[in-house]
Design an enzyme around this catalytic site. Structure first.
Site, short mmCIF file in Angstrom:
data_model
loop_
_atom_site.label_atom_id
_atom_site.label_comp_id
_atom_site.label_asym_id
_atom_site.label_seq_id
_atom_site.Cartn_x
_atom_site.Cartn_y
_atom_site.Cartn_z
N ARG A 230 0.77 -1.16 0.44
CA ARG A 230 -0.29 -0.16 0.42
C ARG A 230 0.98 0.57 0.05
O ARG A 230 1.89 1.47 0.66
CB ARG A 230 -0.64 -0.11 1.44
CG ARG A 230 -2.11 -0.92 0.80
CD ARG A 230 -2.89 -0.03 -0.37
NE ARG A 230 -4.42 -0.54 -0.09
CZ ARG A 230 -4.73 -2.00 -1.55
NH1 ARG A 230 -3.23 -1.69 -2.31
NH2 ARG A 230 -5.82 -1.76 -1.59
N GLU A 259 -3.05 8.60 -5.62
CA GLU A 259 -3.05 7.47 -6.87
C GLU A 259 -4.10 7.39 -7.82
O GLU A 259 -5.20 8.21 -7.27
CB GLU A 259 -3.27 5.93 -6.66
CG GLU A 259 -2.20 5.29 -6.07
CD GLU A 259 -2.07 3.67 -6.00
OE1 GLU A 259 -3.15 2.72 -6.41
OE2 GLU A 259 -1.41 3.05 -5.09
N HIS A 278 0.04 0.55 -9.56
CA HIS A 278 -0.51 0.00 -9.16
C HIS A 278 -1.39 -1.66 -9.99
O HIS A 278 -2.08 -1.80 -10.06
CB HIS A 278 -2.02 -0.12 -8.50
CG HIS A 278 -2.58 -0.24 -7.08
ND1 HIS A 278 -3.39 0.55 -6.54
CD2 HIS A 278 -2.29 -1.79 -6.66
CE1 HIS A 278 -3.04 -0.54 -5.63
NE2 HIS A 278 -3.74 -1.51 -5.75
N1 NAI Z 1 -0.46 -4.29 -5.28
C1 NAI Z 1 -1.81 -4.72 -5.95
O1 NAI Z 1 -2.19 -4.92 -6.75
C2 NAI Z 1 -2.23 -5.90 -4.64
C3 NAI Z 1 -1.66 -4.95 -2.51
N2 NAI Z 1 -2.10 -6.18 -1.85
C4 NAI Z 1 -1.85 -5.11 -0.07
O2 NAI Z 1 -1.13 -6.16 0.23
C5 NAI Z 1 -1.44 -6.91 1.30
C6 NAI Z 1 -0.83 -7.60 2.27
O3 NAI Z 1 -2.64 -8.56 1.51
P1 NAI Z 1 -2.51 -9.71 2.19
O4 NAI Z 1 -1.31 -11.01 2.30
O5 NAI Z 1 -3.56 -10.78 1.39
O6 NAI Z 1 -2.74 -9.29 3.69
P2 NAI Z 1 -2.65 -10.97 4.47
O7 NAI Z 1 -3.86 -10.20 5.94
O8 NAI Z 1 -3.08 -12.11 4.31
O9 NAI Z 1 -1.58 -10.25 5.45
C7 NAI Z 1 -1.26 -8.91 6.36
C8 NAI Z 1 -0.23 -9.31 7.23
O10 NAI Z 1 0.75 -8.15 8.09
C9 NAI Z 1 1.05 -8.58 8.82
N3 NAI Z 1 0.35 -6.76 9.70
C10 NAI Z 1 -0.46 -6.19 9.76
N4 NAI Z 1 0.10 -5.25 10.05
C11 NAI Z 1 1.38 -5.51 10.78
C12 NAI Z 1 2.77 -4.25 11.46
N5 NAI Z 1 2.45 -3.30 11.85
N6 NAI Z 1 3.54 -4.82 11.32
C13 NAI Z 1 3.96 -5.87 10.44
N7 NAI Z 1 3.13 -6.53 9.33
C14 NAI Z 1 1.38 -6.55 9.90
C15 NAI Z 1 -0.62 -8.86 9.20
O11 NAI Z 1 -0.29 -10.23 10.74
C16 NAI Z 1 -0.51 -10.33 8.86
O12 NAI Z 1 -0.17 -11.14 8.71
C17 NAI Z 1 -2.82 -5.82 2.12
O13 NAI Z 1 -2.60 -4.28 2.38
C18 NAI Z 1 -3.22 -6.00 0.10
O14 NAI Z 1 -3.98 -4.53 0.12
C19 NAI Z 1 -3.20 -6.98 -2.06
C20 NAI Z 1 -3.41 -7.07 -2.76
C21 NAI Z 1 -2.59 -7.15 -4.37
O1 AKG Z 2 -7.68 -3.36 -7.92
C1 AKG Z 2 -6.46 -3.09 -7.98
O2 AKG Z 2 -5.76 -3.49 -9.49
C2 AKG Z 2 -5.18 -3.62 -6.62
C3 AKG Z 2 -5.93 -4.69 -5.81
C4 AKG Z 2 -4.88 -4.35 -4.89
O3 AKG Z 2 -4.27 -3.66 -4.04
C5 AKG Z 2 -5.83 -4.97 -3.38
O4 AKG Z 2 -6.26 -6.18 -3.87
O5 AKG Z 2 -4.98 -4.37 -2.49
#
Ligand code: NAI
Ligand code: AKG
Length: 529
Positions: A230, A259, A278
């Site tokens: 993020r 963004e 993104h």
């Molecule tokens: N660039 C993109 O298009 C995408 C970005 N994302 C982002 O990736 C991130 C992670 O997604 P997931 O792995 O699916 O989520 P998830 O919920 O499975 O994992 C997040 C992890 O972060 C940890 N966490 C929370 N607060 C924390 C802190 N202060 N310090 C260290 N660790 C902490 C949690 O314990 C958890 O294990 C999210 O922010 C999501 O929005 C997800 C999909 C696509």
């Molecule tokens: O919709 C998208 O392409 C962004 C995905 C993303 O950032 C998320 O799933 O958290």
């Protein structure tokens, strides 16, 4: 027919699913004012990261029942405002995990081998083989911040490339980290030891600007930082300055504080910086996954079914819902009764799960009882989404107990006691084998009645003639009694009378009932059975 607005590009597979039950309008890139203007028409909103669902959008969305985020992060939605308005917010927690993890790995390798710059150089007609000598990731240390779904997959792939893995995540166990081949360390050690740092955490008040000038100063001078999580977790000015001054080896960013990126110190950085717009979730596979996942939930909610990944209904996943559904009805009925008996302002709700029921998760049962309890005050405004928050904001103390030793009904029973302006009142109920609700106790007096739309309860002295007097009084107001039952603990002691009525009680009759000799108190309860 319900109407659904799709405000970001969503795969057709999702639109086809919603179209089974609703009319779908796809309108992308809507300015905020336009979204606010048209949102009242819609029952559901489906989006990706391009739409900002602010409190004003939610306030204007008077018909909204569900907001579906085709992705993981819901930070572009004011979830608190949605909860307050009883709108379910759902996401697709796993649909784009692989896509985002692979993008982070791609960014790490692109950075290490300077692929974007080398590509540009060749396209500019140059052949700069010396300039683009890179580094191997083999045997290097990768620091994974956030060992959730995406972080874990990144760790698996990095391990296959024989990287050494450190992880920081205060919410995972050392065993989980170990299973993924990571040593769980504190953040400072991860900063100090890592050659690459990849972020996989949500943006929260704790993680905002986590990578700032101070953190950067703790890192190795050749460290390469990857952020596919993020925007706002990295201080963009600090990282741009560190790159310009050669204090870090490189950065690869997919997400930004604002963004689209627009004007930013990042765009001034000449080399060792890879930027993508993104794209983490932008694979054909992930877009189909998230579209189907979220569209199915929108369809289900519009059909009155539960959503499997609601982020603002704690503990109510569909399996739990299916099993507990009859008990949720029971809890809601008992909550409604206890709330009306205890009077307008409720201070406390005591819930006891008894017998077999005590072996279940109590959270959904509590939410259902609170929904019932608040139904008198909030009517259709209260639902499973906002009941707990509304109760908390009204200062209602919820006390929960479990007593698995009670053996009165095969599926167990539920005791709900509310304390309010009329004092303390309790109702106990159970389910018959056909799923029918039975009220089995009222203020500790044993009874056995089904709930009814209009009910009258009296607390009275058990003495001859009292039942006849109440019957005549109701008759004189043309109120028909469907059934009547008396519950008492001892003969000629205190007793309760429960009457199920075919008609609502006319104004004023309750006061007349309380004046009947022997009647201590009388209450009406309105249910919707
Ligand atoms: N660039 C993109 O298009 C995408 C970005 N994302 C982002 O990736 C991130 C992670 O997604 P997931 O792995 O699916 O989520 P998830 O919920 O499975 O994992 C997040 C992890 O972060 C940890 N966490 C929370 N607060 C924390 C802190 N202060 N310090 C260290 N660790 C902490 C949690 O314990 C958890 O294990 C999210 O922010 C999501 O929005 C997800 C999909 C696509
Ligand atoms: O919709 C998208 O392409 C962004 C995905 C993303 O950032 C998320 O799933 O958290």
């Amino acid at each position: 027919m319900a109407k659904v607005l799709v405000s970001d590009p969503i795969d057709q597979a999702g639109i086809d699913i919603i179209s089974q039950v609703a009319e779908v309008d796809v309108k992308t890139k809507l300015p905020l004012e336009e979204l606010i203007k048209i949102i009242p028409e819609y029952d559901a909103l489906m989006l990706r990261s391009g739409t900002k669902v602010t409190a004003e959008v939610i306030q204007a969305g008077t018909n909204l029942k569900i907001i579906g985020r085709a992705g993981v992060g819901v930070d572009n939605i004011d979830v608190k405002a949605a909860t307050r308005h009883g709108i379910v917010v759902v996401n697709s927690p796993e649909g784009n995990t692989i896509a985002a993890a692979e993008h982070a790995i791609a960014m790490m390798l692109a950075l290490s081998r300077q692929i974007p710059d080398a590509n540009q150089s060749v396209k500019n007609g140059k052949w700069e083989r010396k300039k683009f000598v890179g580094n191997e990731v083999y045997k290097k240390t990768l620091g994974v911040v956030g060992l959730g779904k995406i972080g874990a997959h990144v760790a698996k792939v990095a391990r296959a490339m024989e990287m050494k893995l450190l992880a920081y995540d205060p919410f995972v166990s050392a065993e989980r980290a170990e299973r993924l081949g990571c040593s769980l360390v504190d953040l400072d050690l991860l900063f100090k030891e890592s050659d690459y740092i990849t972020l996989h955490i949500p943006k929260t008040p704790e993680t905002a600007n986590l990578i700032n000038a101070k953190a950067l100063a703790k890192m190795k001078p050749q460290v390469r930082i990857i952020n596919c999580a993020r925007g706002g977790i990295i201080d963009e000015t600090a990282i741009a300055e560190a790159l310009q001054a050669g204090k870090i080896g490189g950065a690869a960013l997919d997400v930004y504080a604002n963004e689209p990126l627009g004007e930013s110190p990042l765009t001034e950085v000449g080399s060792n910086l890879v930027l993508t717009p993104h794209l983490g979730a932008s694979t054909a596979e992930a877009q189909v996954n998230v579209a189907i996942d979220v569209a199915e939930q929108i369809r289900d909610v519009l059909l009155g079914l539960p959503a499997r990944s609601a982020v603002n209904i704690p503990g109510l996943n569909p399996d739990v819902m299916e099993k507990l559904r009859p008990y949720l009805r029971l809890a809601e009925t008992l909550g409604t009764m206890a709330g009306q008996l205890a009077g307008g302002r409720i201070d406390e709700l005591n819930i006891r799960l008894q017998g077999e029921l005590a072996n279940n998760d109590s959270q959904p049962i509590i939410v259902a009882a609170l929904k019932g309890l608040l139904s008198e005050a909030l009517r259709e405004r209260v639902n499973y989404v906002n009941a707990a928050l509304e109760a908390q904001e009204r200062g209602i103390r919820v006390i929960e107990t479990k007593d698995s030793s009670t053996r009165d009904y095969s599926g167990g029973s539920l005791h709900v006691e509310a304390r309010g302006s009329n004092g303390k009142h309790s109702v106990t109920g159970a389910l018959l084998s056909e799923g029918e609700i039975r009220i089995t106790n009222l203020d500790e007096f044993p009874i056995n009645v089904p709930p009814n739309d209009h009910m009258l309860f009296t607390l009275h002295r058990d003495m001859p003639g009292i039942i006849g007097k109440i019957g005549s009084l109701l008759g004189s107001y043309n109120v028909n009694i469907a059934s009547m039952q008396v519950g008492r603990k001892i003969v000629r002691g205190e007793a309760v009378m429960v009457l199920s009525l075919d008609d609502p009680l006319p104004e004023g009759i309750l006061q007349e009932i309380t004046k009947v000799d022997g009647i201590r108190d009388a209450y009406t309860v309105k249910l919707s059975v």
